[in-house]
Design an enzyme around this catalytic site. Structure first.
Site, PDB file in Angstrom:
ATOM      1  N   ARG A  20       0.298  14.085  13.374  1.00 59.40           N
ATOM      2  CA  ARG A  20       0.717  13.865  11.988  1.00 59.40           C
ATOM      3  C   ARG A  20       0.898  15.183  11.222  1.00 59.40           C
ATOM      4  O   ARG A  20       0.289  15.421  10.208  1.00 59.40           O
ATOM      5  CB  ARG A  20      -0.256  12.953  11.258  1.00 59.40           C
ATOM      6  CG  ARG A  20      -0.682  11.687  11.958  1.00 59.40           C
ATOM      7  CD  ARG A  20       0.372  10.596  11.949  1.00 59.40           C
ATOM      8  NE  ARG A  20       0.761  10.119  10.666  1.00 59.40           N
ATOM      9  CZ  ARG A  20       0.130   9.157   9.983  1.00 59.40           C
ATOM     10  NH1 ARG A  20      -0.977   8.628  10.456  1.00 59.40           N
ATOM     11  NH2 ARG A  20       0.599   8.754   8.815  1.00 59.40           N
ATOM     12  N   ARG A  76      -4.540  10.643   4.861  1.00 58.12           N
ATOM     13  CA  ARG A  76      -3.484  11.661   4.987  1.00 58.12           C
ATOM     14  C   ARG A  76      -2.475  11.578   3.863  1.00 58.12           C
ATOM     15  O   ARG A  76      -1.831  12.558   3.522  1.00 58.12           O
ATOM     16  CB  ARG A  76      -2.736  11.470   6.292  1.00 58.12           C
ATOM     17  CG  ARG A  76      -3.471  11.094   7.484  1.00 58.12           C
ATOM     18  CD  ARG A  76      -2.537  10.863   8.618  1.00 58.12           C
ATOM     19  NE  ARG A  76      -1.206  11.334   8.373  1.00 58.12           N
ATOM     20  CZ  ARG A  76      -0.858  12.604   8.200  1.00 58.12           C
ATOM     21  NH1 ARG A  76      -1.768  13.513   8.218  1.00 58.12           N
ATOM     22  NH2 ARG A  76       0.385  12.934   7.985  1.00 58.12           N
ATOM     23  N   CYS A 120      -4.851  12.091  13.071  1.00 55.43           N
ATOM     24  CA  CYS A 120      -5.548  10.811  12.978  1.00 55.43           C
ATOM     25  C   CYS A 120      -5.368  10.126  14.333  1.00 55.43           C
ATOM     26  O   CYS A 120      -4.779  10.674  15.259  1.00 55.43           O
ATOM     27  CB  CYS A 120      -4.986   9.958  11.848  1.00 55.43           C
ATOM     28  SG  CYS A 120      -3.408   9.226  12.235  1.00 55.43           S
ATOM     29  N   ARG A 153      -8.469  -0.733   4.800  1.00 55.56           N
ATOM     30  CA  ARG A 153      -7.626   0.291   4.191  1.00 55.56           C
ATOM     31  C   ARG A 153      -6.280  -0.291   3.780  1.00 55.56           C
ATOM     32  O   ARG A 153      -5.662   0.185   2.844  1.00 55.56           O
ATOM     33  CB  ARG A 153      -7.375   1.435   5.198  1.00 55.56           C
ATOM     34  CG  ARG A 153      -8.618   2.201   5.574  1.00 55.56           C
ATOM     35  CD  ARG A 153      -8.256   3.431   6.360  1.00 55.56           C
ATOM     36  NE  ARG A 153      -7.242   4.219   5.658  1.00 55.56           N
ATOM     37  CZ  ARG A 153      -6.759   5.356   6.142  1.00 55.56           C
ATOM     38  NH1 ARG A 153      -7.191   5.828   7.298  1.00 55.56           N
ATOM     39  NH2 ARG A 153      -5.861   6.038   5.479  1.00 55.56           N
ATOM     40  N   LYS A 209       0.847  -1.210   0.000  1.00 56.62           N
ATOM     41  CA  LYS A 209       0.000   0.000   0.000  1.00 56.62           C
ATOM     42  C   LYS A 209       0.882   1.260   0.000  1.00 56.62           C
ATOM     43  O   LYS A 209       0.678   2.170  -0.792  1.00 56.62           O
ATOM     44  CB  LYS A 209      -0.869   0.006   1.246  1.00 56.62           C
ATOM     45  CG  LYS A 209      -1.542   1.322   1.558  1.00 56.62           C
ATOM     46  CD  LYS A 209      -2.456   1.262   2.764  1.00 56.62           C
ATOM     47  CE  LYS A 209      -1.728   1.462   4.053  1.00 56.62           C
ATOM     48  NZ  LYS A 209      -1.425   2.867   4.388  1.00 56.62           N
ATOM     49  N   ASN A 210       1.896   1.279   0.852  1.00 59.70           N
ATOM     50  CA  ASN A 210       2.683   2.498   1.045  1.00 59.70           C
ATOM     51  C   ASN A 210       3.727   2.729  -0.035  1.00 59.70           C
ATOM     52  O   ASN A 210       4.414   3.746  -0.020  1.00 59.70           O
ATOM     53  CB  ASN A 210       3.332   2.501   2.438  1.00 59.70           C
ATOM     54  CG  ASN A 210       2.272   2.647   3.522  1.00 59.70           C
ATOM     55  OD1 ASN A 210       1.112   2.987   3.229  1.00 59.70           O
ATOM     56  ND2 ASN A 210       2.629   2.363   4.748  1.00 59.70           N
ATOM     57  N   ASP A 214       4.778   0.182  12.068  1.00 56.38           N
ATOM     58  CA  ASP A 214       3.546  -0.421  11.542  1.00 56.38           C
ATOM     59  C   ASP A 214       3.391  -1.878  11.962  1.00 56.38           C
ATOM     60  O   ASP A 214       2.359  -2.483  11.686  1.00 56.38           O
ATOM     61  CB  ASP A 214       3.502  -0.332  10.013  1.00 56.38           C
ATOM     62  CG  ASP A 214       3.335   1.098   9.545  1.00 56.38           C
ATOM     63  OD1 ASP A 214       3.516   1.342   8.340  1.00 56.38           O
ATOM     64  OD2 ASP A 214       3.058   1.969  10.382  1.00 56.38           O
ATOM     65  N   VAL A 227       8.190   6.536  17.024  1.00 56.02           N
ATOM     66  CA  VAL A 227       7.828   7.243  15.781  1.00 56.02           C
ATOM     67  C   VAL A 227       6.574   8.087  15.947  1.00 56.02           C
ATOM     68  O   VAL A 227       6.532   9.259  15.566  1.00 56.02           O
ATOM     69  CB  VAL A 227       7.666   6.241  14.613  1.00 56.02           C
ATOM     70  CG1 VAL A 227       7.231   6.970  13.345  1.00 56.02           C
ATOM     71  CG2 VAL A 227       8.972   5.483  14.379  1.00 56.02           C
TER      72      VAL A 227
HETATM   73  C1  EPZ Z   1       4.312   6.723   6.503  1.00 51.62           C
HETATM   74  O1  EPZ Z   1       3.545   7.731   7.117  1.00 51.62           O
HETATM   75  C2  EPZ Z   1       3.389   5.539   6.339  1.00 51.62           C
HETATM   76  N1  EPZ Z   1       2.269   5.904   5.457  1.00 51.62           N
HETATM   77  C3  EPZ Z   1       2.866   5.110   7.708  1.00 51.62           C
HETATM   78  O2  EPZ Z   1       2.066   3.949   7.518  1.00 51.62           O
HETATM   79  C4  EPZ Z   1       4.063   4.743   8.586  1.00 51.62           C
HETATM   80  O3  EPZ Z   1       3.597   4.404   9.880  1.00 51.62           O
HETATM   81  C5  EPZ Z   1       5.027   5.928   8.675  1.00 51.62           C
HETATM   82  O4  EPZ Z   1       5.421   6.351   7.351  1.00 51.62           O
HETATM   83  C6  EPZ Z   1       6.288   5.601   9.456  1.00 51.62           C
HETATM   84  O5  EPZ Z   1       6.928   4.505   8.867  1.00 51.62           O
HETATM   85  C7  EPZ Z   1       2.498   5.978   4.119  1.00 51.62           C
HETATM   86  O6  EPZ Z   1       3.591   5.733   3.639  1.00 51.62           O
HETATM   87  C8  EPZ Z   1       1.322   6.337   3.282  1.00 51.62           C
HETATM   88  P1  EPZ Z   1       6.346   9.970   8.709  1.00 51.62           P
HETATM   89  P2  EPZ Z   1       4.117   9.247   7.199  1.00 51.62           P
HETATM   90  O7  EPZ Z   1       6.226  11.270   7.997  1.00 51.62           O
HETATM   91  O8  EPZ Z   1       4.976   9.516   6.049  1.00 51.62           O
HETATM   92  C9  EPZ Z   1       6.522  13.244  12.114  1.00 51.62           C
HETATM   93  C10 EPZ Z   1       0.218   2.563   7.812  1.00 51.62           C
HETATM   94  O9  EPZ Z   1      -0.211   1.996   8.818  1.00 51.62           O
HETATM   95  N2  EPZ Z   1       6.397  14.260  11.055  1.00 51.62           N
HETATM   96  O10 EPZ Z   1       7.489   9.067   8.390  1.00 51.62           O
HETATM   97  O11 EPZ Z   1       2.953  10.131   7.461  1.00 51.62           O
HETATM   98  C11 EPZ Z   1       5.276  12.384  12.253  1.00 51.62           C
HETATM   99  O12 EPZ Z   1       4.300  13.012  13.056  1.00 51.62           O
HETATM  100  C12 EPZ Z   1       0.689   4.005   7.893  1.00 51.62           C
HETATM  101  O13 EPZ Z   1       0.340   2.039   6.673  1.00 51.62           O
HETATM  102  C13 EPZ Z   1       6.440  15.604  11.401  1.00 51.62           C
HETATM  103  O14 EPZ Z   1       6.556  15.958  12.568  1.00 51.62           O
HETATM  104  O15 EPZ Z   1       5.002   9.167   8.503  1.00 51.62           O
HETATM  105  C14 EPZ Z   1       5.818  11.125  12.882  1.00 51.62           C
HETATM  106  O16 EPZ Z   1       5.918  11.328  14.291  1.00 51.62           O
HETATM  107  C15 EPZ Z   1       0.432   4.598   9.271  1.00 51.62           C
HETATM  108  N3  EPZ Z   1       6.333  16.538  10.422  1.00 51.62           N
HETATM  109  C16 EPZ Z   1       7.228  11.010  12.289  1.00 51.62           C
HETATM  110  O17 EPZ Z   1       7.534  12.304  11.759  1.00 51.62           O
HETATM  111  C17 EPZ Z   1       6.194  16.201   9.097  1.00 51.62           C
HETATM  112  O18 EPZ Z   1       6.114  17.102   8.237  1.00 51.62           O
HETATM  113  C18 EPZ Z   1       7.340  10.007  11.146  1.00 51.62           C
HETATM  114  O19 EPZ Z   1       6.258  10.268  10.284  1.00 51.62           O
HETATM  115  C19 EPZ Z   1       6.150  14.821   8.757  1.00 51.62           C
HETATM  116  C20 EPZ Z   1       6.265  13.868   9.753  1.00 51.62           C
END
Ligand code: EPZ
Length: 416
Positions: free
Chosen positions: A120, A91, A115, A395, A22-23, A303, A325
């Site tokens: 996020r 998102r 969420c 999802r 998916k990702n 995840d 994370v």
């Molecule tokens: C991706 O989300 C995945 N989704 C998530 O999978 C996964 O849990 C996550 O990466 C971590 O591996 C997709 O790829 C569509 P991040 P993403 O930006 O990119 C903070 C699932 O279950 N952050 O790597 O949104 C954030 O809050 C989903 O399939 C900021 O602060 O995650 C988090 O604490 C859930 N500011 C950390 O970084 C930003 O601008 C990592 O988030 C961006 C992120």
């Protein structure tokens, strides 16, 4: 709303084929915005989130044909607005921001909002796009972005962000000059996207490391490419095998994407071996308690944290699970406790004291991976488990109840 009913106690046995990730599929489908003409993507999973991103791109004027082999043509983009009512359901819609600004010079994308697992924010996406020269302002909950032509820059991400890295990589491929992303995410899904973009004529190097270099080009062309297997789905089935003391062959997966989980499951006493086309996961009679800390790739995947916690709820001692994370990714804990688990939360750690048995109960899904953990719990729990709000699981898992019943689980979906 549909429910999933499980009667626990069956050992999972047999083979399961893993679907496309998916990702990886989400950013790859979005990358079609960068080219005119027909792209062909193979191994697209049949998931709610994939249908959502297709709906969003259709609103832009993008054409689609097919399903598992998906053909996409963004030759005629008529709109660059991603509305709140769609973005709030997924998102990852924020991924359209970079490519739209790069290809069309403008975008109006609703802020995704938080969420269940955390606030996020997307501040790092916005700051990096501004570093590339885009003017972005927040109006009525929407990010309004514009740029005549993005220009290359060196960008340092304060945090490793998966979609942040993907968004900016897609923006930078059409920028004038060179962009360097430092502290970039190293996930396999980032590498899959970089390979697809290079197939379109981009010049990206370093994907999979924490420094990615992108030489901007003037235009890209359509590509034929494949989505990698879903490492989180594969890991979920490995843990399910351990939870039920089963013996499962997990096929069409990439074992190299699962090193951290494999190491941890072996530490609990499971037998994990490489086989032709995938992995064989065999549970042990006694589940050894281990400590787990989630980290960006190649660390233990956040995840898979909820699913691992469920396994360790039957451990033979004390396990400490630390979630580094996301700030609120313990929504499954309350539901597991209702099934008899012994878990105490302390800040971003969960202290899991293994119990002999879980007992079936009516439980509620709160987010995608929490749902998976409750299904895993129901597979082993004594008696009946009834999971509500299963739209969360749809999802990210393609026909999970069909795949599990083919492995011998007593699991059925009851239509609302
Ligand atoms: C991706 O989300 C995945 N989704 C998530 O999978 C996964 O849990 C996550 O990466 C971590 O591996 C997709 O790829 C569509 P991040 P993403 O930006 O990119 C903070 C699932 O279950 N952050 O790597 O949104 C954030 O809050 C989903 O399939 C900021 O602060 O995650 C988090 O604490 C859930 N500011 C950390 O970084 C930003 O601008 C990592 O988030 C961006 C992120």
């Amino acid at each position: 709303m549909d429910k999933i009913i499980l009667q626990g106690g069956q050992r999972l046995r047999g083979e399961v084929a893993i679907s496309g990730a998916k990702n990886a599929a989400l950013p790859i489908i979005v990358s079609s915005l960068l080219t005119g003409g027909w792209n062909t993507f193979h191994n697209i999973p049949d998931l709610v989130d994939i249908r959502t991103i297709k709906r969003l791109l259709v609103d832009f004027g993008v054409e689609f044909e097919g399903k598992e082999t998906l053909r996409v043509n963004a030759g005629n983009i008529k709109s660059c607005v991603a509305p709140y009512d769609l973005v709030k359901t997924m998102r990852a819609s924020i991924l359209v921001l970079g490519p739209l600004v790069a290809r069309m010079g403008r975008a109006r994308v609703s802020l995704p909002g938080g969420c269940a697992i955390g606030a996020r924010p997307v501040n790092l996406h916005v700051k990096a796009l501004q570093d590339l020269g885009a003017e972005i302002e927040l109006k009525d909950g929407y990010l309004e972005a514009k740029a005549s032509r993005l220009k290359g820059a060196t960008i340092y991400f304060d945090l490793s962000t998966v979609t942040g890295t993907e968004n900016i990589m897609m923006a930078a491929v059409l920028a004038r000059g060179t962009t360097v992303l430092e502290n970039a995410a190293r996930e396999p899904e980032v590498v899959n996207l970089a390979d697809v973009l290079n197939g379109m004529g981009a010049k990206i190097s370093g994907a999979g490391t924490d420094v990615i270099t992108i030489e901007g080009v003037d235009s890209l062309h359509p590509v034929e490419a494949s989505v990698i297997p879903d490492r989180i789905e594969a890991g979920t089935f490995m843990i399910a095998a351990g939870m039920t003391g089963g013996d499962v062959k997990i096929l069409s997966c990439n074992p190299g994407h699962l090193d951290a989980l494999t190491a941890k499951l072996r530490e609990t006493g499971m037998e994990i071996s490489l086989i032709e086309g995938g992995i064989r996961a065999a549970g042990s009679e006694r589940i050894g308690s281990v400590d787990v800390k989630t980290l960006p790739y190649p660390g233990f995947a956040t995840d898979l944290q909820a699913q691992m916690m469920t396994l360790l709820a039957l451990g033979n001692g004390l396990s400490v699970i630390t979630e580094t994370v996301f700030e609120n990714r313990f929504m499954h804990v309350g539901e597991l406790i209702r099934m008899g688990a012994d878990i105490v939360l302390q800040g971003n750690s969960a202290i899991v004291k293994g119990v002999k048995k879980l007992r079936g109960a009516p439980v509620m899904a709160t987010d995608l991976r929490a749902s998976a953990s409750l299904i895993i719990a129901g597979l082993a729990a004594k008696g009946k488990t009834e999971l509500s709000r299963v739209y969360h699981i749809d999802r990210g898992y393609q026909q999970i109840e069909k795949k599990l019943s083919a492995l011998g689980a007593d699991i059925t979906r009851v239509k609302a």
